[in-house]
Structure formats: structure tokens, C-alpha cells
Design a protein around this motif. Structure first.
Motif, PDB file in Angstrom:
ATOM      1  N   ASN A   1       0.853  -1.190   0.000  1.00 23.15           N
ATOM      2  CA  ASN A   1       0.000   0.000   0.000  1.00 23.15           C
ATOM      3  C   ASN A   1       0.888   1.239   0.000  1.00 23.15           C
ATOM      4  N   TRP A   2       0.265   2.395  -0.201  1.00 24.05           N
ATOM      5  CA  TRP A   2       1.036   3.625  -0.301  1.00 24.05           C
ATOM      6  C   TRP A   2       0.229   4.808   0.206  1.00 24.05           C
ATOM      7  N   VAL A   3       0.950   5.877   0.498  1.00 26.15           N
ATOM      8  CA  VAL A   3       0.329   7.124   0.933  1.00 26.15           C
ATOM      9  C   VAL A   3      -0.167   7.871  -0.300  1.00 26.15           C
ATOM     10  N   PRO A   4      -1.430   8.333  -0.320  1.00 22.71           N
ATOM     11  CA  PRO A   4      -1.929   9.054  -1.499  1.00 22.71           C
ATOM     12  C   PRO A   4      -1.066  10.276  -1.815  1.00 22.71           C
ATOM     13  N   VAL A   5      -0.867  10.524  -3.091  1.00 22.23           N
ATOM     14  CA  VAL A   5      -0.098  11.683  -3.544  1.00 22.23           C
ATOM     15  C   VAL A   5      -1.078  12.790  -3.912  1.00 22.23           C
ATOM     16  N   GLU A   6      -0.857  13.989  -3.380  1.00 18.09           N
ATOM     17  CA  GLU A   6      -1.759  15.116  -3.627  1.00 18.09           C
ATOM     18  C   GLU A   6      -1.845  15.428  -5.119  1.00 18.09           C
ATOM     19  N   ASN A   7      -3.050  15.630  -5.597  1.00 21.88           N
ATOM     20  CA  ASN A   7      -3.354  15.989  -6.986  1.00 21.88           C
ATOM     21  C   ASN A   7      -3.028  14.882  -7.986  1.00 21.88           C
ATOM     22  N   ALA A   8      -2.761  13.678  -7.504  1.00 26.36           N
ATOM     23  CA  ALA A   8      -2.477  12.574  -8.425  1.00 26.36           C
ATOM     24  C   ALA A   8      -3.751  12.143  -9.140  1.00 26.36           C
ATOM     25  N   LEU A   9      -3.612  11.833 -10.433  1.00 32.96           N
ATOM     26  CA  LEU A   9      -4.727  11.329 -11.230  1.00 32.96           C
ATOM     27  C   LEU A   9      -4.679   9.815 -11.372  1.00 32.96           C
ATOM     28  N   SER A  10      -3.464   9.249 -11.297  1.00 32.78           N
ATOM     29  CA  SER A  10      -3.312   7.804 -11.429  1.00 32.78           C
ATOM     30  C   SER A  10      -1.937   7.399 -10.908  1.00 32.78           C
ATOM     31  N   TYR A  11      -1.747   6.083 -10.801  1.00 35.44           N
ATOM     32  CA  TYR A  11      -0.464   5.519 -10.371  1.00 35.44           C
ATOM     33  C   TYR A  11      -0.078   4.399 -11.325  1.00 35.44           C
ATOM     34  N   GLN A  12       1.230   4.199 -11.465  1.00 33.26           N
ATOM     35  CA  GLN A  12       1.745   3.069 -12.224  1.00 33.26           C
ATOM     36  C   GLN A  12       2.553   2.168 -11.294  1.00 33.26           C
ATOM     37  N   VAL A  13       2.401   0.861 -11.500  1.00 30.49           N
ATOM     38  CA  VAL A  13       3.167  -0.139 -10.759  1.00 30.49           C
ATOM     39  C   VAL A  13       4.147  -0.774 -11.730  1.00 30.49           C
ATOM     40  N   LEU A  14       5.431  -0.799 -11.349  1.00 31.76           N
ATOM     41  CA  LEU A  14       6.463  -1.363 -12.209  1.00 31.76           C
ATOM     42  C   LEU A  14       7.134  -2.534 -11.495  1.00 31.76           C
TER      43      LEU A  14
END
Length: 542
Positions: free
Chosen positions: A227-240
Motif C-alpha cells: 500500500n502507499w500514501v496518497p499523492v496530492e493531486n495525483a490522477l493515477s499511479y503506475q506499478v512497475l
């Protein structure tokens, strides 16, 4: 006749006196006119902006109902006349130079023009503002040069001055912002007269990479959760995973389960966040050792007093545990060994169920398929012997003893399995080369082994590193994507074997298995090993 002459002389004198009086009157009038011009001093400026100016002047001394004034702008009358002693001149060009004076009218005639006031207007606001080198906590601004400007100022929000620049500087790089924040920036130009209007620009900084945590007790053989801490103003995340994007997730998601990985592999996890300006940098990689693959087991020999078990090498195993009836371990076996003979705790009439698990730093795999044997006084009955053909098909055919030509010096043999290919193979090979090039490893011999059908990989050549291709006849089928590392002593005998990603292979792993190679090298290398052994052990445990 004389009387007439006297009369004529008197009349002429009177005319002359009248002419002199008239001339004196004219001279006095002239003096009064010059006095009016004297009082019409140059107008003063009481308010100035980039596009308008307010002028003030003195009241005409002989002011009356007919007196009025009009501003003269660059020797041309401006607007209409006024009885006020002030006027706001509008719609001027920012940065322009103007000459302003005041014409005074009285009784329908111009009675004087004031001295001029020369005015340099404040410059125009900077235009064509753009950004460059956008980061998560920094941004560069550039703009078009402004004529008559002697410098520029950059503000944040409304009035926080960030930078003051000279006229020759038309770009600036700003740092130190809150990562991922939305910036409201303002830019002005200025000269000796004043400051321009604001030019506003809103900049959305790139987001910072997410900070994630592997969830405790949420790692399996082919999956893990984080899990992760939400990033302000983020629209999406990528997992690599291993530098490849495997998932794009919505902004509301803060937990994810990665599944379908090769059992027992060591994988690299990174993340990025995306906002309206683009993607963040990748987060620092976290290396995750999955639980080992589950071994599969078979019976090779059996009698009334013993049985021999053999299992396939499990990807990710550091060692194996052999269980009887899944209740207690009767053997702890190094990963280089995949066969044991059971002779203890066997009594006539007993039925034993044997299983094997693989163990690494993360934990223990699931139990293998069971092998079930019933012992009698003079024989044994195999209830379930497992799949011996399947085990032997994946059994490593690499010898536990090196040929004579390779003996005499400790050796690290790294085998890259067939399943490891493409970019993943190139990455593992590059990590391997990096390890061999470290100063600590200068006295260690390394051999990297590829299968004969593997694609060409660009490799480095060093005095302590050589590369081999396995002949087609020596086909090996070791499951998984992790390199197999085998440590041989100077006598050519196998010391140990591990399955590990080259990304986390360290000098400690070599020091631990073949320390005598450093005893034979110069004292500096031995001293380096001894001084850093504790550090290497700590790093390895981490």
C-alpha cells in the motif's frame, strides 16, 4: 499765424503723449503676460501607472470665470480643456517616454504654456511566459524581453518575492517548492519609474513518487501486496515490476496485490504517480524475495529400513526442510542438495508421509506433494511414490566437482536459466558484471554460463570473468527466472549453491562461501574483508 503754429505744436505733443501712454500700457500688458507664464510652472506627477498619469499644476493668478486649461502631450493637445488644476492622462504606452505641459487660456486666448515635464512610463508586463525543466519541486520560467525594463521580479501567490533579476536575464530556475504543489506565480518588469502590471502563470508541479510499504505477512510464492500514501493531486499511479509497467491504477486506490509472478523470484518494485503535468520520477526500487516455489517430491529407493527422497530444485530456495507426517522436520538441507536418505525413526508397521518445503529469508513454501511409504519387517509398500520422471527432468546436471582444468583457484559459477531472456537477462548479466568489477572481487574468478539457444547478450570481458555457453547436449531445465550461483573451492568441490538475483548479490555472499581466496591475495584485500565483514553482514541481512 504764430497762434496756429503753437496750436499745432500742442496738438502734436498731445498725440505723442498719448502714443507714449499707449506704449507703456502695451509694455505693462507684456509684463503681465510674462508674469502668467512664470506662474505656469512644469506640472507635477502625483500618480503614475504603466498606462496613465495624473498631472497637477498651479492655479492661474488672474483666475476668473473664463480661465481654463488643457494638457499638451508631446506638443499635441490632449483631450478637452478643464477648469480643474489636475488631469489624468490615460491610454499611454507602457515604457514610453512623454513630454507633458499645460496650456492656460483666459478670456478666450492662450496666455501661456507651462514648462514641460518629461515622463518615462513603467514598463510593460512580461509576455510569452513559458516553463522548462518541470520537476516535482522545481520549475524553470522564461519570457520575452521587455523594452525599457531594467529588471524583473518573480513572486509566488500575491506578494512573496522569490527572485529579482537584471534586464539581461529572461529566464530563471526556481526550486524548493512543496513536491507536487500547484504554484500561482507572478512576473513583473520594472524601471526607474516603477513596476509593471502582473503577468500570472499557474504551474502544476510533477507529483512526487509514491511512498509505499510491503504489507506484513502478505508475500506469497507468486504474489505480494503493498500500500502507499496518497499523492496530492495525483490522477493515477503506475506499478512497475522489474522496470516494466504491469498496472495503471486510479487515484482513489492505495493498495494493490501483484499476482502471477514466477514462484520464488526476487523482484524489483517501483511506482510512479501522474497528475495533469505528467509522471513523477520512479520511486526507489524495493527488492522483494518471494516465498520459494513449492518443490515436487519423488521416491527413488525404498527398503524395510530406509527410503531415499529426491525433489526438484525450487526457485528461490536457500535451504530445504524434509518433514515426516508434516509435523516436524527430520532434515534441514542446503539448497545445493536435492536428495536425502531416511534411516531413522523407522519401525515395522508404520506408515510415513514425507513432504519437503523450500525456505528463504522471506519464509517457507507450501509442502510438496506427499510421498507415502508403509514399512513392514522385511519390505516396504509404496503408497504414493510421487512423479520421479518429473523430478529428474528438472534436476540440475551440473557436476558437484569441477574438471581438473578449472581447479586450483576458488571459483564462482553463475548459471542463467533458459526462462531468463530478453531485457531481464541483460539486466541480470549487467548486475553480474558490476559485481565482478568491484575492487573487493579482483582476486575472485567468475564464470557466467548461458544456454546454447539464448539470444546474444553484450557482455564485458575482464581478467577475472569469462563467459561460456552450455552445449545443446547438456540441456538443463531449472525452473524459474533466478540465476543459480555455485561456489567452488580450490579443490573444485561445490561449497554451496543459491538462487538469487544478481541485483542483490553482494561481496558478502562470496566472502562467506570462499574466504580463503582473500587469504591468498595481498594483505590489503584481506584487511578490507576483515574491516568490512560486519558491514557486509548487516547489509546482507537488510
Amino acid at each position: 499765424m504764430k497762434k496756429n503754429s503753437k496750436r499745432s505744436l500742442l496738438q502734436g505733443a498731445g498725440i505723442i503723449m498719448l502714443l507714449i501712454a499707449a506704449l507703456i500700457g502695451l509694455l505693462e500688458a507684456g509684463d503681465n503676460g510674462r508674469a502668467g507664464e512664470y506662474f505656469a510652472q512644469a506640472p507635477s506627477v502625483t500618480h503614475l501607472s504603466p498606462e496613465e498619469v495624473k498631472l497637477n499644476w498651479n492655479l492661474y493668478p488672474q483666475f476668473n470665470a473664463s480661465t481654463h486649461y488643457q494638457v499638451q502631450l508631446n506638443h499635441t493637445l490632449y483631450g478637452s480643456s478643464t477648469k480643474n488644476t489636475w488631469e489624468t492622462v490615460k491610454h499611454l504606452e507602457p515604457g514610453g517616454i512623454y513630454s507633458m505641459s499645460v496650456v492656460t487660456y483666459d478670456k478666450g486666448a492662450a496666455v501661456g504654456v507651462s514648462s514641460p515635464t518629461s515622463i518615462l512610463m513603467a514598463p510593460a508586463a512580461p509576455a510569452e511566459i513559458g516553463t522548462y525543466d518541470l520537476g516535482s519541486a522545481s520549475v524553470g520560467l522564461f519570457w520575452q524581453k521587455v523594452d525599457t525594463a531594467t529588471g524583473y521580479r518573480v513572486y509566488q501567490a500575491s506578494d512573496t518575492l522569490l527572485q529579482e533579476l537584471t534586464a539581461s536575464q529572461t529566464k530563471v530556475f526556481l526550486t524548493g517548492f512543496q513536491p507536487g504543489s500547484l504554484l500561482n506565480l507572478r512576473l513583473t518588469s520594472f524601471n526607474v519609474t516603477g513596476e509593471s502590471y502582473y503577468s500570472d502563470i499557474t504551474v502544476q508541479l510533477l507529483p512526487p513518487p509514491p511512498v509505499f510499504t510491503i504489507i506484513e505477512n502478505e508475500i506469497g510464492a507468486d504474489w505480494f501486496s503493498f500500500n502507499w500514501v496518497p499523492v496530492e493531486n495525483a490522477l493515477s499511479y503506475q506499478v512497475l515490476i522489474n522496470e516494466a509497467v504491469i498496472a495503471t491504477l486510479g487515484a482513489s486506490i492505495t493498495e494493490y496485490k501483484v499476482e502471477g509472478l514466477p514462484p520464488g523470484d526476487t523482484v524489483s518494485l517501483r511506482m510512479t504517480a501522474q497528475n495533469s503535468s505528467g509522471f513523477s520520477q520512479q520511486s526507489e526500487a524495493v527488492i522483494i524475495q518471494l516465498l520459494p516455489a513449492t518443490p515436487f517430491l519423488a521416491l527413488t529407493e525404498v527398503s524395510s529400513y530406509s527410503c531415499t527422497l529426491q525433489w526438484a530444485a525450487a526457485n528461490g530456495a536457500a535451504y530445504y526442510k524434509v518433514y515426516e507426517n508434516e509435523q516436524w522436520a527430520i532434515f534441514n538441507v542446503p539448497s545445493s542438495i536435492t536428495s536425502v536418505t531416511v534411516t531413522e525413526h523407522i519401525t515395522a508397521g508404520m506408515t510415513a508421509t514425507y513432504t519437503v518445503t523450500a525456505v528463504n529469508g522471506t519464509g517457507e513454501s507450501m509442502h510438496s506433494n506427499p510421498v507415502v511409504v508403509t514399512y513392514t519387517s522385511d519390505s516396504a509398500i509404496v503408497r504414493n511414490g510421487g512423479d520421479l520422471a518429473r523430478v529428474q527432468a528438472t534436476f540440475s546436471q551440473l557436476s558437484d566437482k569441477l574438471p581438473e582444468a578449472l581447479r586450483g583457484q576458488p571459483l564462482v559459477w553463475v548459471y542463467f536459466p533458459p526462462e531468463l531472456e530478453g531485457p531481464a537477462l541483460e539486466l541480470e548479466a549487467s548486475y553480474f558484471e558490476f559485481l565482478t568489477a568491484t575492487p573487493e572481487m579482483s582476486s575472485v574468478r567468475f564464470i557466467g554460463v548461458f544456454t546454447s539457444d539464448v539470444a546474444k547478450v553484450k557482455v564485458a570481458k575482464r581478467p577475472n570473468l569469462s563467459w561460456k555457453k552450455l552445449p545443446a547436449a547438456r540441456s538443463l531445465s531449472i525452473p524459474g527466472h533466478l540465476p543459480m550461483v555455485r561456489f567452488y573451492g580450490a579443490d573444485g568441490m561445490l561449497r554451496s549453491m543459491i538462487r538469487i538475483s544478481m541485483a542483490i548479490m553482494s561481496p558478502y555472499d562470496v566472502f562467506k562461501e570462499i574466504p580463503e581466496v582473500f587469504e591468498k591475495s595481498d594483505g590489503t584485500m584481506l584487511q578490507l574483508y576483515q574491516e568490512n565483514r560486519g558491514r557486509f553482514e548487516d547489509l546482507h541481512q537488510q
